[in-house]
Design a protein around this motif. Structure first.
Motif, short mmCIF file in Angstrom:
data_model
loop_
_atom_site.label_atom_id
_atom_site.label_comp_id
_atom_site.label_asym_id
_atom_site.label_seq_id
_atom_site.Cartn_x
_atom_site.Cartn_y
_atom_site.Cartn_z
N SER B 2 2.03 82.73 -29.66
CA SER B 2 3.20 82.59 -30.49
C SER B 2 4.50 82.67 -29.69
O SER B 2 5.51 83.15 -30.16
CB SER B 2 3.18 83.64 -31.61
OG SER B 2 2.03 83.43 -32.39
N LYS B 3 4.43 82.20 -28.48
CA LYS B 3 5.65 82.12 -27.66
C LYS B 3 6.51 80.97 -28.15
O LYS B 3 6.02 80.05 -28.80
CB LYS B 3 5.27 81.87 -26.20
CG LYS B 3 4.67 83.05 -25.48
CD LYS B 3 4.81 82.81 -23.99
CE LYS B 3 4.03 83.74 -23.11
NZ LYS B 3 3.73 85.05 -23.42
N LEU B 4 7.79 81.00 -27.79
CA LEU B 4 8.64 79.86 -28.12
C LEU B 4 8.06 78.62 -27.48
O LEU B 4 7.74 78.63 -26.28
CB LEU B 4 10.06 80.08 -27.61
CG LEU B 4 10.92 81.12 -28.33
CD1 LEU B 4 12.31 81.14 -27.74
CD2 LEU B 4 10.97 80.87 -29.82
N PRO B 5 7.90 77.52 -28.21
CA PRO B 5 7.26 76.32 -27.65
C PRO B 5 8.13 75.65 -26.59
O PRO B 5 7.63 75.09 -25.62
CB PRO B 5 7.07 75.42 -28.86
CG PRO B 5 8.04 75.90 -29.88
CD PRO B 5 8.22 77.36 -29.63
N VAL B 6 9.44 75.66 -26.80
CA VAL B 6 10.38 75.05 -25.85
C VAL B 6 11.58 75.97 -25.71
O VAL B 6 11.68 77.00 -26.39
CB VAL B 6 10.85 73.64 -26.33
CG1 VAL B 6 9.70 72.65 -26.34
CG2 VAL B 6 11.48 73.73 -27.72
N ALA B 7 12.51 75.60 -24.86
CA ALA B 7 13.68 76.45 -24.63
C ALA B 7 14.51 76.59 -25.91
O ALA B 7 14.56 75.66 -26.72
CB ALA B 7 14.54 75.86 -23.52
N PRO B 8 15.18 77.74 -26.08
CA PRO B 8 15.98 77.96 -27.29
C PRO B 8 17.00 76.85 -27.53
O PRO B 8 17.24 76.47 -28.68
CB PRO B 8 16.69 79.29 -27.00
CG PRO B 8 15.84 79.99 -26.01
CD PRO B 8 15.16 78.92 -25.20
N GLU B 9 17.56 76.29 -26.46
CA GLU B 9 18.57 75.24 -26.64
C GLU B 9 17.94 74.02 -27.31
O GLU B 9 18.56 73.36 -28.16
CB GLU B 9 19.18 74.80 -25.30
CG GLU B 9 19.94 75.89 -24.55
CD GLU B 9 19.03 76.95 -23.94
OE1 GLU B 9 17.91 76.60 -23.51
OE2 GLU B 9 19.42 78.14 -23.95
N GLN B 10 16.71 73.70 -26.91
CA GLN B 10 16.04 72.53 -27.52
C GLN B 10 15.71 72.79 -28.99
O GLN B 10 15.86 71.91 -29.83
CB GLN B 10 14.74 72.24 -26.77
CG GLN B 10 14.92 71.33 -25.57
CD GLN B 10 13.64 71.31 -24.76
OE1 GLN B 10 13.38 72.22 -23.98
NE2 GLN B 10 12.83 70.28 -24.98
N LEU B 11 15.27 74.01 -29.25
CA LEU B 11 14.99 74.37 -30.64
C LEU B 11 16.25 74.23 -31.47
O LEU B 11 16.25 73.68 -32.57
CB LEU B 11 14.48 75.81 -30.71
CG LEU B 11 13.01 75.99 -30.40
CD1 LEU B 11 12.72 77.42 -29.96
CD2 LEU B 11 12.15 75.64 -31.62
N GLU B 12 17.35 74.72 -30.90
CA GLU B 12 18.60 74.69 -31.64
C GLU B 12 19.06 73.25 -31.87
O GLU B 12 19.55 72.91 -32.95
CB GLU B 12 19.67 75.49 -30.89
CG GLU B 12 20.89 75.73 -31.74
CD GLU B 12 21.93 76.61 -31.07
OE1 GLU B 12 21.55 77.59 -30.39
OE2 GLU B 12 23.13 76.30 -31.22
N ALA B 13 18.86 72.42 -30.87
CA ALA B 13 19.29 71.02 -31.02
C ALA B 13 18.57 70.36 -32.20
O ALA B 13 19.15 69.54 -32.91
CB ALA B 13 19.03 70.26 -29.73
N HIS B 14 17.31 70.72 -32.41
CA HIS B 14 16.55 70.09 -33.49
C HIS B 14 16.64 70.80 -34.82
O HIS B 14 16.67 70.16 -35.86
CB HIS B 14 15.07 69.97 -33.09
CG HIS B 14 14.82 68.78 -32.23
ND1 HIS B 14 15.11 68.79 -30.88
CD2 HIS B 14 14.35 67.55 -32.52
CE1 HIS B 14 14.82 67.60 -30.37
NE2 HIS B 14 14.35 66.83 -31.35
#
Ligand code: SF4
Ligand code: SF4
Lengths: 214, 738
Positions: B2-14
């Motif tokens: 259950s780690k973040l799948p991608v960097a927080p910035e990418q998550l935020e962008a989507h």
């Protein structure tokens, strides 16, 4: 017509700076997402004091007097309207002249609606007040700093307050449709706008702390 | 995983937070409105009545609802702009599966498949490691129907003891103390009792920003001559014009209350008849406050002694009063003691249970009250029943159609649940309406625990920061997409109305839970067709309990602007004011007004202890945290609403000018704040509205802006509430703000 008995009262003593008034103003149908109320923070370093600024709807509006395009009209029931779009030339005379600092040329997202920075100001939610509703700001204000109702109602609900609607600015005396509430027992002469601004609200904190033991 | 799948910035962008501003339909004047729906705000415990404007299957605005008696059209900015959640670009319209190869870290998944995969993962964990290896975290912004169903789902379908909810971070200290002293956990009075009170005492409650409508009640009382006493480390907007302000050192409230009681006894400002007739335990308590002389009280509280004496005199000699408190005294490792201290001075004054004489905590969340009544709390069953009481278990088991022995025993609080994840005991998690990665203290620990989970499923309408760790995300519903009830701060049960359908593949949360039960092949008891059916079962489950809803119906609520519990039969009008002298309740059965067999309230010795982490040379300042007017809780919703986010786009550090001078800090400087757990960079605000030994930071933001990375996971031993209101930090100016 705005019912004659209905009046607008402002009590800055009650204001908690929440900006519900500002946020609700832009939701009024005819304001098209633009808020025409300002919330002034007096001096945040010294105090949390805030003051809501709505149009005072002067009997003889200075903004209209100085408008070269004759764009600002007062309705027969005493509401000073936003400058007419077809006439306003965006000269800012009204912005400079209003003794209460009400009209603004830029009301945030307003420009994107009108395409220009035309003068927009509080019209007391004419679409609401003229059909018997309250203005948006005075409906939502959770502190009662903005109040719309009859004078009798105000006096009954707020026995410790007294309405004022005459203000002196140097040589000029301005009578307004909107009332400002002050504590009932304050002397009349005390109501100078400049006094209110210059007050030192931090007295609250003086002497509050335990002195350091010597 | 259950780690973040991608960097927080990418998550935020989507997945945002992106800001939605009014536009399009919102601004179209003359837009034809399909209907106005009378309902309530989705945010705080004030639960303002509001009418939602619906056009083309979307909530496009609001109209004040001036008939609703609590707020009569009043709203704060959050309620006004809530409609901007409708049609929001961040809204989750499909189920999602974690996929590090996808641009935003997730790829869409067909809803039925998402349910099947979630159920399979739950089954696998429970088969391998037992039922208790799976945990559930729920929330107090949900309707009572959903909260009830979550408790039932955990115990009956998942058979795990491990369910708790985010009310754990909210009113539990008040709840625990109220039960100890009164035998019941509910604000004692309708707010109308504030209006006629002669003295209003507010401890640790930023009323103006966190319970804005209450301001009007306080000011109206003042117009009639009431005095207002505010106890808070900061001059909150309501404190600005109060009659007496006590800028107490964070975490010393019980000392102040004990000191007040000391003076009440010394000056004989007591209601002896009330104490004699309606209470027990006064002598022992009186003995315990003997040492709380005004001098000692003032010293411990960091207050001028004269203020303590003045406050005691006003409190002692008033003939009517209303005492309110909120998280300021509750969020402490001795939060229950603080609240007991407050209750003691109320009981000693005898000013409770009659008109204009009241006491209440101010609940924070939309259903802060209702969410803690019907069984999503780790140790509780519906109707305010106790999961360790055999009779209570038997009643609820009967309603649920299971054997009492099959009901799990008490679980653990939300923070302890994470410790169990850390220790590998809990391996799978389901969350709904909870964003612990932002809202729990020492939150970097929480994030590490999320990383350890074998499987994590989140239900939400936006991808909150915790849900970003999920393996599967199920698209849930906004408040305006479902029917139900909530219970407001006053104890008033009110109706939440459905204004529109869920968009896309999103589902009403209770349907998602029922779909999971079906996929787990245990659908019995999870086959409701409508929230009204859940409510009817809740009513039966609560019948005969302290929190009795059995006489409340949707129709009755709508006919009378809400019904106050207890309401034990359909003929019963409900109970706006608790503890009236001749009132009947299910525990005392006529013996007296309080909820104990003898009908008497309990004075409880309230022990003072400082916050768990005291300041020292290394960390010399007290950090206290709190809320701002335009944001709500972990910000999942309000950080996405443009006009609200703009009012407070980022957290800041509040310091007193004296402290600022010592630290060489000026307004606008970037300051580094460090605790033993983590550090944060913040813009400085220099204000003389805070104690010079204390700094304040609001908590609504995530990631590097989250102050809960610094707060301490110290908890009250009874209520398990975390100590958000006091920990030790140091502050220094950063030469080049980053
Ligand atoms: S809504 Fe009322 S209290 Fe809030 S800022 Fe405006 S005037 Fe002040
Ligand atoms: S957040 Fe609370 S005070 Fe504000 S509108 Fe909603 S219910 Fe009312």
């Amino acid at each position: 017509m705005v019912p004659e008995k209905m009046e607008f009262f402002i009590d800055a003593n009650r204001c908690i700076g929440c900006k519900a008034c500002f946020q609700a103003c832009s939701e009024c149908d005819t304001h098209k997402g633009v808020s025409m109320i300002h919330l002034e923070t007096i001096d945040r370093e010294r105090s949390v004091q805030t003051v809501p600024v709505v149009c005072m709807h002067c009997e003889d509006p200075t903004c209209a007097q100085v408008c070269p395009a004759d764009a600002i009209k007062r309705t027969p029931d005493g509401v000073v309207q936003t400058a007419r779009k077809s006439r306003c030339i965006a000269c800012s005379n009204c912005v400079l002249a209003c003794p209460f600092g009400v009209p603004k040329m830029e009301s945030g997202r307003g420009a994107s609606v009108s395409g220009f920075n035309l003068m927009m100001k509080c019209d007391m939610c004419y679409d609401r007040t003229s059909v018997g509703k309250k203005p948006m700001c005075a409906t939502v204000c959770p502190s009662g700093a903005l109040f719309y109702g009859t004078r009798e109602q105000m006096q009954k609900e707020r026995p410790r307050s007294r309405p004022i609607n005459e203000f002196r600015f140097g040589q000029q005396t301005v009578k307004t449709k909107v009332n400002v509430l002050v504590p009932r027992d304050s002397a009349l002469e005390q109501l100078k706008v400049t006094d209110a601004l210059g007050s030192q609200p931090d007295i609250l904190l003086l002497g509050m702390y335990q002195e350091e033991e010597p | 995983m259950s780690k973040l799948p991608v960097a927080p910035e990418q998550l935020e962008a989507h997945y945002g937070p992106h800001l939605q501003f009014p536009g399009g339909k919102h601004l179209q004047s003359g837009l034809e409105i399909d209907r106005l729906v009378k309902t309530h705000c989705c945010f705080c415990g004030q639960q303002c009545g509001i009418q939602l404007k619906v056009a083309h299957q979307q909530v496009v605005g609001f109209e004040p609802w001036e008939d609703f008696p609590f707020n009569r059209g009043m709203l704060c900015p959050k309620g006004i702009k809530r409609y901007l959640q409708g049609g929001h670009p961040d809204r989750l319209l499909t189920a999602l599966q974690r996929d590090p190869a996808a641009a935003g870290g997730f790829r869409p998944l067909e809803y039925p498949q998402a349910i099947a995969q979630t159920a399979a993962a739950i089954a696998k964990i429970q088969e391998q490691h037992g039922f208790a290896a799976f945990g559930v975290l729920s929330g107090a912004s949900l309707t009572s129907e959903k909260a009830y169903l979550m408790g039932k789902f955990a115990r009956v379908c998942l058979r795990t003891p491990y369910i708790d909810y985010n009310g754990r971070l909210c009113m539990v200290s008040a709840g625990a103390a109220n039960k100890k002293a009164f035998g019941v956990d509910r604000g004692g009075n309708p707010w109308s009792d504030i209006l006629g009170a002669e003295l209003i005492w507010i401890s640790g409650a930023n009323v103006a920003e966190c319970a804005p409508i209450t301001t009007h009640y306080v000011w109206q009382a003042r117009e009639q001559g009431a005095r207002v006493v505010v106890v808070d480390p900061r001059v909150t907007p309501l404190a600005r014009t109060c009659d007496l302000f006590l800028p107490i050192k964070p975490g010393r409230d019980v000392a102040l209350f004990n000191g007040i009681l000391h003076l009440m006894i010394e000056k004989d400002w007591l209601d002896h008849a009330f104490i004699e007739k309606y209470t027990v335990g006064f002598e022992k308590l009186a003995e315990s406050v003997r040492e709380w002389t005004p001098r000692r009280t003032a010293q411990v509280c960091g207050l001028n002694q004269k203020l303590v004496e003045q406050a005691a005199e006003w409190w002692g000699t008033a003939s009517t009063s209303f005492l309110m408190h909120a998280r300021g005294i509750e969020h402490h490792s001795h939060g229950v003691q603080n609240v007991l201290g407050a209750i003691n001075i109320v009981l000693a004054s005898g000013r409770i249970g009659r008109e204009n004489c009241g006491y209440s905590t101010i609940t924070g969340q939309a259903n802060g009250q209702g969410g803690r009544e019907h069984g999503q709390k780790c140790d509780q069953l519906p109707g305010g029943r106790d999961i360790s009481n055999p009779e209570h278990r038997a009643h609820v088991a009967g309603i649920w159609g299971v054997a009492p022995d099959d009901l799990p025993q008490a679980g653990v609080d939300a923070y302890e649940l994470f410790r169990k994840i850390d220790q590998g005991e809990i391996k799978g998690l389901l969350t709904l309406c909870f964003n612990p990665k932002v809202s729990l203290p020492d939150s970097e620990f929480v994030a590490r625990c999320l990383d350890k989970l074998e499987f994590y499923a989140a239900i939400d309408f936006f991808l909150n920061e915790t849900a970003q760790h999920a393996d599967i995300v199920l698209p849930g519903s906004l408040q305006e997409e479902d029917e139900g009830v909530v219970c407001s701060a006053e104890g008033r049960v009110i109706r939440i109305r459905k204004a529109i359908d869920c968009p896309g593949e999103a589902r009403q949360d209770w349907r998602i839970i029922q779909d999971l039960a079906a996929a787990l092949k245990r659908p019995q008891g999870f086959e409701f067709q409508h929230p009204g059916q859940i409510f009817d079962e809740l009513r039966r489950a609560s019948q005969g309990g302290v929190v009795d809803y059995s006489g409340i119906t949707y129709e009755k609520i709508e006919a009378s602007y809400g019904v106050f519990w207890p309401c034990p039969s359909e003929e019963h009008p409900g109970t706006p004011r608790l503890f009236e002298p001749d009132s009947w309740n299910v525990v005392a059965r006529g013996q007296g007004p309080f909820y104990f067999p003898d009908g008497k309230a309990r004075f409880q010795v309230a022990d003072y202890s400082p916050p768990q982490e005291e300041v020292d040379e290394e960390y010399p300042l007290i950090l206290t945290t709190g809320r701002v007017i335009s944001q709500f809780l972990s910000g999942t919703q309000t950080r996405r609403i443009g006009p609200l986010a703009e009012m407070h786009p980022a957290p800041w550090l509040e310091v007193h000018p004296q402290l600022a001078a010592k630290l060489g800090l000026k307004a606008g400087d970037t300051a580094l704040v460090e605790s033993r757990r983590s550090s944060i960079e913040l813009t400085t605000k220099v204000v003389n509205t805070i104690r010079p030994d204390t700094v304040f930071v609001p908590y609504h933001w995530a990631g590097r802006e989250s102050i809960n990375r610094l707060t301490i996971a110290a908890q009250d031993p009874i209520s398990k509430i975390p100590e958000y209101k006091a920990c030790a930090v140091r502050v220094r100016r950063l030469e080049h703000g980053s």
